[in-house]
Design an enzyme around this catalytic site. Structure first.
Site, PDB file in Angstrom:
ATOM      1  N   LYS A  13      21.949  58.670  15.020  1.00 47.72           N
ATOM      2  CA  LYS A  13      22.885  57.568  14.748  1.00 47.72           C
ATOM      3  C   LYS A  13      22.133  56.304  14.307  1.00 47.72           C
ATOM      4  CE  LYS A  13      24.796  57.503  18.893  1.00 47.72           C
ATOM      5  NZ  LYS A  13      24.140  58.616  19.615  1.00 47.72           N
ATOM      6  N   ARG A  88      31.764  54.044  23.071  1.00 50.01           N
ATOM      7  CA  ARG A  88      31.316  55.256  23.751  1.00 50.01           C
ATOM      8  C   ARG A  88      32.355  55.744  24.756  1.00 50.01           C
ATOM      9  NH1 ARG A  88      25.511  54.274  23.031  1.00 50.01           N
ATOM     10  NH2 ARG A  88      24.316  56.133  23.489  1.00 50.01           N
ATOM     11  N   ARG A 123      10.715  61.670  19.942  1.00 51.39           N
ATOM     12  CA  ARG A 123      11.227  60.368  19.493  1.00 51.39           C
ATOM     13  C   ARG A 123      10.328  59.224  19.960  1.00 51.39           C
ATOM     14  NH1 ARG A 123      17.405  58.403  19.632  1.00 51.39           N
ATOM     15  NH2 ARG A 123      17.249  58.158  21.877  1.00 51.39           N
ATOM     16  N   ARG A 156      11.059  55.972  24.975  1.00 51.52           N
ATOM     17  CA  ARG A 156      12.067  55.320  25.831  1.00 51.52           C
ATOM     18  C   ARG A 156      12.120  56.012  27.187  1.00 51.52           C
ATOM     19  NH1 ARG A 156      17.431  54.901  22.207  1.00 51.52           N
ATOM     20  NH2 ARG A 156      18.308  55.517  24.200  1.00 51.52           N
ATOM     21  N   ARG A 167      22.387  62.427  29.867  1.00 50.27           N
ATOM     22  CA  ARG A 167      23.054  61.701  28.778  1.00 50.27           C
ATOM     23  C   ARG A 167      23.950  62.633  27.960  1.00 50.27           C
ATOM     24  NH1 ARG A 167      18.270  59.036  25.728  1.00 50.27           N
ATOM     25  NH2 ARG A 167      19.866  57.997  24.492  1.00 50.27           N
TER      26      ARG A 167
HETATM   27  P1  AMP Z   1      21.557  54.210  22.731  1.00 46.91           P
HETATM   28  O1  AMP Z   1      20.372  53.456  22.271  1.00 46.91           O
HETATM   29  O2  AMP Z   1      22.771  53.940  21.884  1.00 46.91           O
HETATM   30  O3  AMP Z   1      21.284  55.690  22.904  1.00 46.91           O
HETATM   31  O4  AMP Z   1      21.933  53.639  24.195  1.00 46.91           O
HETATM   32  C1  AMP Z   1      21.025  53.767  25.265  1.00 46.91           C
HETATM   33  C2  AMP Z   1      21.752  53.572  26.579  1.00 46.91           C
HETATM   34  O5  AMP Z   1      22.351  52.281  26.604  1.00 46.91           O
HETATM   35  C3  AMP Z   1      22.898  54.547  26.828  1.00 46.91           C
HETATM   36  O6  AMP Z   1      22.462  55.775  27.396  1.00 46.91           O
HETATM   37  C4  AMP Z   1      23.762  53.726  27.799  1.00 46.91           C
HETATM   38  O7  AMP Z   1      23.206  53.724  29.099  1.00 46.91           O
HETATM   39  C5  AMP Z   1      23.622  52.311  27.241  1.00 46.91           C
HETATM   40  N1  AMP Z   1      24.662  52.013  26.219  1.00 46.91           N
HETATM   41  C6  AMP Z   1      24.473  51.701  24.914  1.00 46.91           C
HETATM   42  N2  AMP Z   1      25.638  51.484  24.295  1.00 46.91           N
HETATM   43  C7  AMP Z   1      26.599  51.671  25.222  1.00 46.91           C
HETATM   44  C8  AMP Z   1      28.019  51.613  25.200  1.00 46.91           C
HETATM   45  N3  AMP Z   1      28.697  51.312  24.082  1.00 46.91           N
HETATM   46  N4  AMP Z   1      28.696  51.867  26.359  1.00 46.91           N
HETATM   47  C9  AMP Z   1      28.040  52.128  27.514  1.00 46.91           C
HETATM   48  N5  AMP Z   1      26.700  52.216  27.603  1.00 46.91           N
HETATM   49  C10 AMP Z   1      25.977  51.986  26.472  1.00 46.91           C
END
Ligand code: AMP
Length: 212
Positions: A13, A88, A123, A156, A167
């Site tokens: 994404k 999400r 990653r 990460r 996740r």
């Molecule tokens: P990402 O970088 O988009 O994979 O986000 C990493 C982590 O941030 C996720 O596993 C969630 O813990 C948190 N996170 C990011 N965006 C959201 C969202 N829209 N709603 C809830 N948690 C989020």
């Protein structure tokens, strides 16, 4: 055009959002990147979110709503926006509608769980600018260094295998229902996300062209 990037963690994404935002000349709202910057800078919103993120859980909707509100107040969405990692949950999808963020397309990058678990091991992420790489599929020009800002790349904490599995189950339970929400509105565009970054961008561009 406001375009949502959906898909499991590690589907690409963020990478495809970067490609699209350059191509269309629009900004990207990445809630994950905003949260990681807040953690790096020691801001309260980041410190509260960190415990959820480290366990692979979603950060509560009210925190995300606050981040989106801030973003809308400080960015001009005149030309549109790519939404990476938000919504999400169904509550977040409805909240975007209520805030007047009109969604034109929801792209679902489709990659199976096994492929995701394999991918996540390679990653690498820049904690400064949020750019993501993969050691095989999308390597930086210099190993371990961000092409964009020169910062050292890191793994990460939530890309560890047990957290990736958590996740993925959160994705299936809480995020997948959103696909039906946008499908019912005729906005869902499924795109195979298993090919290379370039091939996936081409498929995505072709799917969007059909829309306009
Ligand atoms: P990402 O970088 O988009 O994979 O986000 C990493 C982590 O941030 C996720 O596993 C969630 O813990 C948190 N996170 C990011 N965006 C959201 C969202 N829209 N709603 C809830 N948690 C989020």
């Amino acid at each position: 055009m406001n375009i949502i990037m959906l898909g499991p963690p590690g589907a690409g994404k963020g990478t495809q959002a970067e490609v699209l935002s350059r191509k269309l000349g629009v900004t990207t709202l990445s809630t994950g990147n905003i949260l990681r910057s807040a953690i790096a800078e020691g801001r309260p919103v980041g410190l509260n979110a960190k415990a959820f993120m480290d366990k692979g859980q979603l950060v509560p909707d009210d925190v995300i709503i606050g981040i989106v509100k801030d973003y809308l107040e400080t960015h001009d969405l005149g030309k549109g926006c790519i939404l990476d990692g938000v919504p999400r949950t169904l509550a977040q999808a409805r909240m975007l509608d209520e805030m007047g963020v009109a969604i034109d397309a929801a792209i679902s990058l489709e990659v199976g769980d096994e492929a995701i678990e394999e991918r996540m091991g390679g990653r690498r992420t820049c904690t400064k600018c949020g750019a993501t790489y993969h050691i095989v599929a999308n390597p930086p020009k210099v190993e371990g260094v961000c092409d964009k800002c020169g910062e050292a790349l890191t793994i990460r904490p939530d890309d560890q295998p047990e957290t990736v599995r958590a996740r993925l189950s959160v994705y299936h339970e809480q995020t997948e229902p959103i696909l039906g929400y946008y499908k019912d509105q005729g906005k869902l565009i499924p795109v195979d996300g298993t090919a290379s970054v370039e091939e996936t961008s081409e498929k995505l561009a072709a799917a969007l062209e059909q829309l306009s």
